[in-house]
Every structure is written in structure tokens, then in C-alpha cells.
Enzyme design. Structure first.
Site, mmCIF file in Angstrom:
data_model
loop_
_atom_site.group_PDB
_atom_site.id
_atom_site.type_symbol
_atom_site.label_atom_id
_atom_site.label_comp_id
_atom_site.label_asym_id
_atom_site.label_seq_id
_atom_site.Cartn_x
_atom_site.Cartn_y
_atom_site.Cartn_z
ATOM 1 N N ASP A 214 19.073 2.608 39.829
ATOM 2 C CA ASP A 214 19.347 1.221 40.216
ATOM 3 C C ASP A 214 19.855 1.217 41.655
ATOM 4 O O ASP A 214 19.793 2.250 42.331
ATOM 5 C CB ASP A 214 20.365 0.594 39.244
ATOM 6 C CG ASP A 214 21.637 1.427 39.119
ATOM 7 O OD1 ASP A 214 21.954 2.185 40.060
ATOM 8 O OD2 ASP A 214 22.310 1.331 38.075
ATOM 9 N N ASP B 205 3.338 20.879 49.272
ATOM 10 C CA ASP B 205 2.323 21.894 48.971
ATOM 11 C C ASP B 205 2.789 22.904 47.931
ATOM 12 O O ASP B 205 2.212 23.986 47.820
ATOM 13 C CB ASP B 205 1.932 22.631 50.264
ATOM 14 C CG ASP B 205 3.129 23.334 50.890
ATOM 15 O OD1 ASP B 205 4.252 23.197 50.342
ATOM 16 O OD2 ASP B 205 2.952 24.024 51.905
ATOM 17 N N SER C 217 5.186 24.787 48.016
ATOM 18 C CA SER C 217 5.731 26.029 48.599
ATOM 19 C C SER C 217 7.091 26.366 47.990
ATOM 20 O O SER C 217 7.421 27.540 47.806
ATOM 21 C CB SER C 217 5.835 25.927 50.124
ATOM 22 O OG SER C 217 6.664 24.851 50.516
ATOM 23 N N GLY D 59 5.301 20.490 54.293
ATOM 24 C CA GLY D 59 4.531 19.460 53.594
ATOM 25 C C GLY D 59 4.587 19.630 52.087
ATOM 26 O O GLY D 59 5.106 20.625 51.569
ATOM 27 N N HIS E 72 20.007 9.215 45.370
ATOM 28 C CA HIS E 72 21.332 9.612 44.882
ATOM 29 C C HIS E 72 21.945 8.574 43.950
ATOM 30 O O HIS E 72 23.149 8.534 43.762
ATOM 31 C CB HIS E 72 22.268 9.889 46.073
ATOM 32 C CG HIS E 72 21.870 11.109 46.851
ATOM 33 N ND1 HIS E 72 22.388 11.416 48.084
ATOM 34 C CD2 HIS E 72 20.985 12.096 46.558
ATOM 35 C CE1 HIS E 72 21.843 12.549 48.513
ATOM 36 N NE2 HIS E 72 20.991 12.979 47.613
ATOM 37 N N ASN F 257 18.878 25.325 48.552
ATOM 38 C CA ASN F 257 18.279 25.355 47.214
ATOM 39 C C ASN F 257 18.979 26.288 46.237
ATOM 40 O O ASN F 257 19.019 26.016 45.033
ATOM 41 C CB ASN F 257 16.804 25.788 47.313
ATOM 42 C CG ASN F 257 15.937 24.742 47.981
ATOM 43 O OD1 ASN F 257 16.085 23.539 47.736
ATOM 44 N ND2 ASN F 257 15.026 25.186 48.842
ATOM 45 N N VAL G 233 9.456 20.732 53.584
ATOM 46 C CA VAL G 233 9.235 22.072 54.124
ATOM 47 C C VAL G 233 7.741 22.373 54.048
ATOM 48 O O VAL G 233 7.190 22.520 52.957
ATOM 49 C CB VAL G 233 10.043 23.118 53.322
ATOM 50 C CG1 VAL G 233 9.795 24.522 53.873
ATOM 51 C CG2 VAL G 233 11.530 22.779 53.369
HETATM 52 C C1 HEM Z 1 19.221 12.254 53.311
HETATM 53 C C2 HEM Z 1 19.438 13.530 53.189
HETATM 54 C C3 HEM Z 1 19.861 14.177 51.906
HETATM 55 C C4 HEM Z 1 20.897 15.045 51.760
HETATM 56 C C5 HEM Z 1 21.816 15.548 52.851
HETATM 57 C C6 HEM Z 1 20.968 15.383 50.365
HETATM 58 C C7 HEM Z 1 21.871 16.272 49.820
HETATM 59 C C8 HEM Z 1 22.047 16.500 48.474
HETATM 60 C C9 HEM Z 1 23.037 17.351 47.902
HETATM 61 C C10 HEM Z 1 24.033 18.188 48.677
HETATM 62 C C11 HEM Z 1 22.908 17.290 46.560
HETATM 63 C C12 HEM Z 1 23.750 18.012 45.512
HETATM 64 C C13 HEM Z 1 23.103 19.308 45.124
HETATM 65 C C14 HEM Z 1 23.994 20.131 44.231
HETATM 66 O O1 HEM Z 1 25.185 19.847 44.119
HETATM 67 O O2 HEM Z 1 23.493 21.101 43.609
HETATM 68 C C15 HEM Z 1 21.840 16.390 46.272
HETATM 69 C C16 HEM Z 1 21.421 16.061 45.007
HETATM 70 C C17 HEM Z 1 20.380 15.211 44.751
HETATM 71 N N1 HEM Z 1 19.528 14.649 45.677
HETATM 72 FE FE1 HEM Z 1 19.785 14.642 47.673
HETATM 73 N N2 HEM Z 1 19.984 14.725 49.695
HETATM 74 C C18 HEM Z 1 19.281 13.979 50.589
HETATM 75 C C19 HEM Z 1 18.168 13.215 50.318
HETATM 76 C C20 HEM Z 1 17.610 13.055 49.076
HETATM 77 C C21 HEM Z 1 16.340 12.447 48.818
HETATM 78 C C22 HEM Z 1 15.380 11.958 49.897
HETATM 79 C C23 HEM Z 1 16.177 12.440 47.473
HETATM 80 C C24 HEM Z 1 15.025 11.914 46.656
HETATM 81 C C25 HEM Z 1 14.254 10.917 47.017
HETATM 82 C C26 HEM Z 1 17.338 13.058 46.896
HETATM 83 C C27 HEM Z 1 17.567 13.193 45.552
HETATM 84 C C28 HEM Z 1 18.622 13.888 45.005
HETATM 85 C C29 HEM Z 1 18.907 13.925 43.579
HETATM 86 C C30 HEM Z 1 18.183 13.164 42.508
HETATM 87 C C31 HEM Z 1 19.989 14.786 43.415
HETATM 88 C C32 HEM Z 1 20.633 15.230 42.095
HETATM 89 C C33 HEM Z 1 19.870 16.428 41.599
HETATM 90 C C34 HEM Z 1 20.369 17.012 40.284
HETATM 91 O O3 HEM Z 1 21.222 16.439 39.610
HETATM 92 O O4 HEM Z 1 19.857 18.087 39.919
HETATM 93 N N3 HEM Z 1 18.168 13.450 47.892
HETATM 94 N N4 HEM Z 1 21.315 15.923 47.452
#
Ligand code: HEM
Ligand SMILES: *[C@@H]1O[C@H](CO)[C@@H](O)[C@H](O)[C@H]1NC(C)=O
Ligand SMILES: *[C@@H]1O[C@H](CO)[C@@H](O)[C@H](O)[C@H]1NC(C)=O
Ligand SMILES: *[C@@H]1O[C@H](CO)[C@@H](O)[C@H](O)[C@H]1NC(C)=O
Ligand SMILES: *[C@@H]1O[C@H](CO)[C@@H](O)[C@H](O)[C@H]1NC(C)=O
Length: 334
Positions: free
Chosen positions: A257, A79, A81, A77, A197, A99, A75
Site C-alpha cells: 500500500d 539477466d 546474473s 541489466g 519498502h 546481497n 547489475v
Molecule cells: C532506493 C534504493 C534502495 C536501497 C538503498 C534499498 C536498501 C534496502 C535494504 C538495506 C534492505 C534491507 C535488507 C536486509 O535487511 O536484509 C532492503 C529491503 C528491501 N528492499 Fe530495498 N532498497 C532500495 C530500493 C528498493 C527497490 C527499488 C525495491 C523494489 C522495487 C526494494 C525492495 C525491497 C524489499 C521488498 C525489501 C525487503 C526484502 C525482504 O524482506 O526480504 N528496494 N532494501
């Protein structure tokens, strides 16, 4: 294991070389690995110390912090924000649907900022804290290391509307590709970064579609492994608690991993957006072979992830001092 870890460090060394070549001083305002070497030489170690301390009482914090960097960079960049609290006429990105009630770790960012302000006041930006925290989090969870490029300024604005367009768990592959491509991130970046993930948690509300209403069919996702679906249905009953938490990677919940990909290979992608990378018709010949590659080689995944994190960290770097500042408090403009 020895040979796997030595080729891993070879991959990491290759990444370092690429990055070193980018660090041209004084030519253009470009991000650089040694940006704080003279002004705040311990910046990285200070952030690391705060993170290690936070992790003692919160095993999830590393996952939460890398997600903040992602949601910041996508969002306006990278930054900072995302970190701003609401102002009259400028609602915080934290309060938007992707968020609100989900992005977390802001207190730890504040703690890192406070420690940095004590050591070198007014020097290290909040956007750079997120970039450093992302790398430290991955490294301390068993993932690759990379050379973090630094020198971002913090924005004077936030973009609530922009944050509504963050990738959504219900997005299909085409939409995910569009959202990444719009930021110059390609299919390898999409697949590699989705590997984030491999750790962290997900609330039940984000997996009800694949469990109960796949593509509006009122039926489960037919490609989801049936034993895994049964397990998740028990964890997340239809009218259960929408905020109950599940591991994104049930096999090694807190380790960085390549199990994210091996899970997808056996149809255990927890979000629709995860399983899409392998199972959607559009994935054949595009993202599916990349999922296969990373499932087969953790070294390939680690090398690609490190490069893609640098790519993501380079989204619209804010370096013009007339447009940005180093915030003293990440939640507020100076
Ligand atoms: C490709 C599109 C992506 C979608 C649709 C997506 C969606 C989500 C969703 C829905 C959650 C769960 C949030 C919750 O239940 O509160 C999540 C968690 C997470 N996402 Fe993604 N995500 C994406 C890409 C990424 C990317 C690019 C990263 C990091 C490089 C990432 C890292 C994480 C991590 C580490 C969590 C767990 C966070 C926590 O436990 O607090 N995600 N994501
Ligand atoms: C954010 O979520 C909280 C509850 O978790 C809710 O009370 C609040 O209204 C939400 N804010 C917005 C802007 O949707
Ligand atoms: C954000 O979107 C809303 C609703 O579409 C619109 O009323 C508002 O003007 C937008 N804000 C900005 C700053 O573009
Ligand atoms: C993906 O989703 C978009 C937006 O909902 C839709 O317009 C498009 O038809 C979908 N593509 C496929 C291949 O399902
Ligand atoms: C299932 O999804 C469709 C399309 O998104 C929606 O219109 C419908 O209300 C949903 N059904 C339930 C029971 O949530």
C-alpha cells in the site's frame, strides 16, 4: 473504497494499453507481454502457483522476491546474473555486501524453474521468472497489477564488482539519483520504486547509522520521529544482534500500500535512503513533492509503481542469443 478500486483498475488498464503498444513482433528484439504464449502458455500461472505455495510457510517471500528482481536488474541489466552461484574466477553477486546474508528467496526461484522445466523444458529464462515473480508478489500483497514484459535471456556472466555499487541504505539523495539516472530511471522512478519498502524486513545492521551515527556525527538522525527512534533503539540496541529483523513498514508489514510514503511524511522512514527522499535539502522541489503526492493518493502511487517496474524491467534487456541463454538451472550456466 469502490471508487478508489475502480480508478485503480482504470490506471491498470492504462498501463496495459501502453504495454500492448510496445509489443511489436519481429521488428527488433524487444521484450513483449505475450512472449511465451505459444511456447509456454501457462508460464505465469506456474510461477504463481509456486509462489502461493511458498507463501504458506514464509509470509516474507513476496517482499524478498521483488528485491531479487531489483538487485538483478541494477547489475548488468535484468539477466538473472544475480542467481548464478560462484565459479572459479567469477564470484557470485550473492556474496557481495549488498546481497550476502540479505538477498533471499533463491530456493523459491529454483522451485519455479523446476516447475517450468517440467512443463516446457528450456523455454522460460530465469531473468523472466524474477520479472514475473515481482509482479505476482505485488499483486498478491494488495498492490497494482501490470502486464509483465518478457523475452529476456540469462547471462553467461555475473558481475560481483558491479553489485557492490547497488544503492546503499547510507546513500544520500544525490547518490541515489545518480545511481538511478545511470540506468535511465528518473526521480519519479526513484520515489515510486522505493515504495517497494512498503513490505518486507530490514536487519538492525542497516539502521544503526540513523539511530546512532547519522552522517558520522555519532548522534541519531535529528529528523527521525522521536517515538519511532525510541522504538527502534529498543529493537536494535547499539551492540545488539546485527541481523535481528524489523518491519520496513510497521503499520501494515505485509501489505502493498502507500504507507511507505505516509510513514515518511511523519518522519518514520526507516532507512536513511528512505527519509532522504523527503527530508534532505536536495529533496525540496525534486523528490519531496513526489513523496507528498504518493502519500496523498494510493492510486497515483500504484499507477506510477506499475510503470516504474516496467521501466526497471527494461534495463539492458539481454535478447541476443549469442550473448545469453535460457539456463536449465538458474544457479549454473548450461
Ligand atoms: C532506493 C534504493 C534502495 C536501497 C538503498 C534499498 C536498501 C534496502 C535494504 C538495506 C534492505 C534491507 C535488507 C536486509 O535487511 O536484509 C532492503 C529491503 C528491501 N528492499 Fe530495498 N532498497 C532500495 C530500493 C528498493 C527497490 C527499488 C525495491 C523494489 C522495487 C526494494 C525492495 C525491497 C524489499 C521488498 C525489501 C525487503 C526484502 C525482504 O524482506 O526480504 N528496494 N532494501
Ligand atoms: C557472507 O556472510 C557469511 C555470514 O553470514 C560470511 O561467513 C561470509 O564470509 C560472507 N561472505 C563474503 C564474501 O563476505
Ligand atoms: C573487481 O575489483 C577488484 C578490486 O578492485 C579488482 O581487483 C578486479 O580486477 C575487479 N574484477 C573485475 C572483473 O573487474
Ligand atoms: C552525498 O554523498 C556523496 C558521497 O559520499 C558526497 O560526495 C556528497 O557531498 C554528498 N552530498 C550531499 C548533498 O550531502
Ligand atoms: C560513525 O561514522 C563515521 C563516518 O562514517 C565513522 O568514521 C565512525 O567510526 C562511526 N562511529 C561509530 C561509533 O561507529
Amino acid at each position: 473504497m469502490a471508487s478508489s478500486s475502480s480508478s485503480r483498475s482504470a490506471a491498470a488498464a492504462a498501463v496495459v494499453l501502453v504495454v500492448a503498444a510496445l509489443c511489436l513482433h519481429g521488428v527488433t528484439a524487444q521484450l513483449c507481454a505475450d512472449y511465451y504464449d505459444s511456447t509456454c502458455p501457462n508460464a505465469f500461472d506456474i510461477v504463481k502457483r509456486v509462489l502461493i505455495n511458498a507463501h504458506r510457510s514464509d509470509t516474507r517471500i513476496f517482499a524478498s522476491l521483488i528485491r531479487l528482481h531489483f538487485h538483478d536488474c541494477f547489475v548488468q541489466g535484468c539477466d538473472g546474473s544475480l542467481l548464478l552461484d560462484s565459479l572459479p574466477g567469477m564470484p557470485s553477486e550473492k556474496t557481495s555486501a549488498p546481497n550476502n546474508g540479505s538477498a533471499r528467496g533463491f530456493n523459491v526461484v529454483d522451485a519455479a524453474k523446476a516447475a517450468l522445466e517440467a512443463a516446457c523444458p528450456g523455454v522460460v529464462s530465469c531473468a523472466d521468472i524474477l520479472a514475473m515473480a515481482a509482479e505476482i508478489s505485488v499483486e498478491l500483497s494488495g498492490g497494482p497489477s501490470w502486464c509483465v514484459l518478457l523475452g529476456r535471456l540469462d547471462s553467461k556472466t555475473s558481475d560481483f564488482n558491479g553489485s557492490l555499487d547497488l544503492p546503499a541504505p547510507t546513500d544520500n539523495l544525490t547518490v541515489l539519483q545518480q545511481k538511478f539516472n545511470a540506468l535511465n530511471l528518473d526521480d519519479v522512478d526513484l520515489v515510486a520504486l522505493s515504495g517497494g519498502h512498503t513490505f518486507g524486513r530490514v536487519q538492525c545492521q542497516f539502521i544503526t547509522d540513523p539511530l546512532y551515527n547519522f552522517s558520522g556525527t555519532n548522534m541519531p538522525d535529528p529528523t527521525l520521529d522521536s517515538a519511532y527512534r525510541a522504538f527502534l533503539t529498543q529493537r536494535c540496541p547499539r551492540n545488539g544482534n546485527p541481523t535481528a529483523l524489523n518491519n520496513l513498514d510497521p503499520t501494515t508489514p505485509d501489505t502493498f500500500d502507500n504507507h511507505y510514503y505516509t510513514n515518511i511524511e511523519v518522519n518514520r522512514g526507516i532507512l536513511n535512503s528512505d527519509q532522504e527522499l523527503k527530508s534532505s535539502p536536495e529533496a525540496q522541489g525534486t523528490t519531496a513533492p513526489i513523496v507528498d503526492q504518493f502519500a496523498g493518493s494510493q492510486d497515483d502511487f500504484f499507477a506510477a509503481f506499475a510503470q516504474s517496474m516496467i521501466n526497471m524491467g527494461n534495463i539492458k534487456p539481454l535478447t541476443d542469443p549469442s550473448q545469453g541463454e535460457v539456463r536449465k538451472n538458474c544457479r549454473r550456466l548450461n
